[in-house]
Design an enzyme around this catalytic site. Structure first.
Site, short mmCIF file in Angstrom:
data_model
loop_
_atom_site.label_atom_id
_atom_site.label_comp_id
_atom_site.label_asym_id
_atom_site.label_seq_id
_atom_site.Cartn_x
_atom_site.Cartn_y
_atom_site.Cartn_z
N ASP A 140 -42.13 -11.28 3.62
CA ASP A 140 -42.73 -11.88 2.27
C ASP A 140 -43.27 -10.21 1.66
OD1 ASP A 140 -44.97 -9.86 3.98
OD2 ASP A 140 -46.33 -11.78 4.22
N SER A 141 -42.73 -9.28 1.83
CA SER A 141 -42.77 -7.90 0.93
C SER A 141 -42.00 -8.21 0.11
CB SER A 141 -42.08 -6.78 1.99
OG SER A 141 -41.19 -7.21 2.02
N ASP A 188 -40.45 -14.18 7.68
CA ASP A 188 -42.25 -13.97 7.30
C ASP A 188 -43.27 -15.77 6.90
OD1 ASP A 188 -43.25 -11.41 8.28
OD2 ASP A 188 -42.85 -10.29 6.30
N LYS A 210 -41.90 -14.62 12.07
CA LYS A 210 -43.14 -13.30 12.34
C LYS A 210 -44.49 -13.74 11.67
CE LYS A 210 -42.83 -8.90 10.04
NZ LYS A 210 -44.03 -9.09 9.30
N GLU A 234 -48.42 -11.56 11.53
CA GLU A 234 -49.81 -11.02 11.53
C GLU A 234 -50.64 -11.02 12.15
OE1 GLU A 234 -50.18 -9.28 7.75
OE2 GLU A 234 -48.28 -8.86 7.18
N GLU A 254 -47.07 -1.43 12.33
CA GLU A 254 -46.83 -0.59 10.83
C GLU A 254 -47.77 0.21 10.13
OE1 GLU A 254 -46.36 -3.88 7.80
OE2 GLU A 254 -47.26 -1.51 6.33
O1 KIV Z 1 -42.95 -7.57 4.52
C1 KIV Z 1 -41.94 -6.84 5.01
O2 KIV Z 1 -41.32 -6.85 4.82
C2 KIV Z 1 -42.70 -6.62 6.25
C3 KIV Z 1 -42.02 -5.31 6.83
C4 KIV Z 1 -42.07 -4.63 5.60
C5 KIV Z 1 -42.14 -5.07 8.04
O3 KIV Z 1 -42.77 -7.09 7.39
#
Ligand code: KIV
Length: 257
Positions: free
Chosen positions: A42-43, A81, A110, A112, A176
């Site tokens: 989600d970056s 994510d 994934k 958090e 992280e």
């Molecule tokens: O959102 C993302 O790209 C991430 C990575 C930085 C691990 O969670």
């Protein structure tokens, strides 16, 4: 458990795990050859959309980018994510995770967090949805991006959370911006692989945001190593194109019908 996930877990203590992010088919198809895990992170909210935080990323955005990424992946494990607000409780998380998996055909999701998300993780895994955990700096809820694990109390919580996630059944944990000796301790403690980003060489693998790696996204984080300068290459190509267009050198007969 899927073979790809079992193979990934078996890499622990044998060989390092390589992971990069992708938000599109074109990038995914290049990095797939070198990665064990391609993460649709989600970056993408900050990297592509200039959002001030990942909180604004929606489920639909993740799904559309992931559908594109899926087309570029042949061999890597594809992890997506779950965006902010889509896993507030076990039922919502299950509904949204099922939607992500059915629409994108990804291999795993994934999410958090530590103790707070254990019940959610258990529910997903009970429903055969493989889950990757994420501890340390948690961009979806972080107030700042300072590394974690300086204070003893904080170290204890992160270590405890890593064990809770392992017990809940995650197949891997992203760490992280976790202080080196804590990342080492977690990596020694849990049986599943740890994937670090700013969490030292002691992790079982490393992940970076591809746009950071290739110099397309300008962030000045300590954990980023720039391996290429794609910005310069795009600049050079665009400048050459401009010169050819304004001097009528392009298109030639070869590029015309
Ligand atoms: O959102 C993302 O790209 C991430 C990575 C930085 C691990 O969670």
């Amino acid at each position: 458990m899927q073979k790809k996930i079992l193979d990934l877990i078996k890499k622990k203590n044998k060989s390092k795990i390589v992971s990069l992010t992708a938000y599109s088919k074109n990038v995914a198809s290049i990095i797939d050859k070198y990665c064990d895990i391609v993460l649709v992170g989600d970056s993408l909210g900050s990297v592509l959309y200039n959002f001030s935080s990942t909180k604004k990323v929606t489920l639909d955005m993740m799904i559309e980018h992931s559908k594109s990424v899926r087309m570029g992946i042949k061999k890597s494990l594809m992890v997506v994510d779950m965006p902010y607000g889509t896993y507030k409780n076990p039922n919502e998380a299950l509904k949204n995770a099922k939607k992500i998996i059915s629409k994108t055909k990804c291999d795993a999701i994934k999410l958090e967090g530590g103790k707070k998300v254990v019940q959610i993780i258990k529910t997903l895994i009970k429903n055969k949805i493989p889950v990757m955990g994420h501890l340390g700096v948690l961009p979806q809820s972080a107030k700042n991006f300072k590394f974690k694990g300086k204070e003893i109390a904080e170290r204890k919580i992160i270590l405890r959370d890593s064990k809770l996630l392992e017990d809940a059944g995650v197949f891997s944990i992203v760490l992280e911006c976790v202080e080196s000796s804590l990342a080492k301790e977690i990596t020694k403690t849990v049986k599943v692989p740890t994937i670090g980003i700013g969490a030292s060489v002691h992790c079982d693998g490393q992940v970076l945001v591809t746009d950071d790696l290739i110099g397309l996204n300008k962030i000045n984080a300590r954990f980023v190593k720039r391996y290429s300068n794609i910005e310069k290459q795009i600049n050079d190509a665009a400048l050459k194109f401009k010169k050819d267009v304004v001097t009528s050198k392009f298109p030639t007969k070869k590029h015309s019908y």
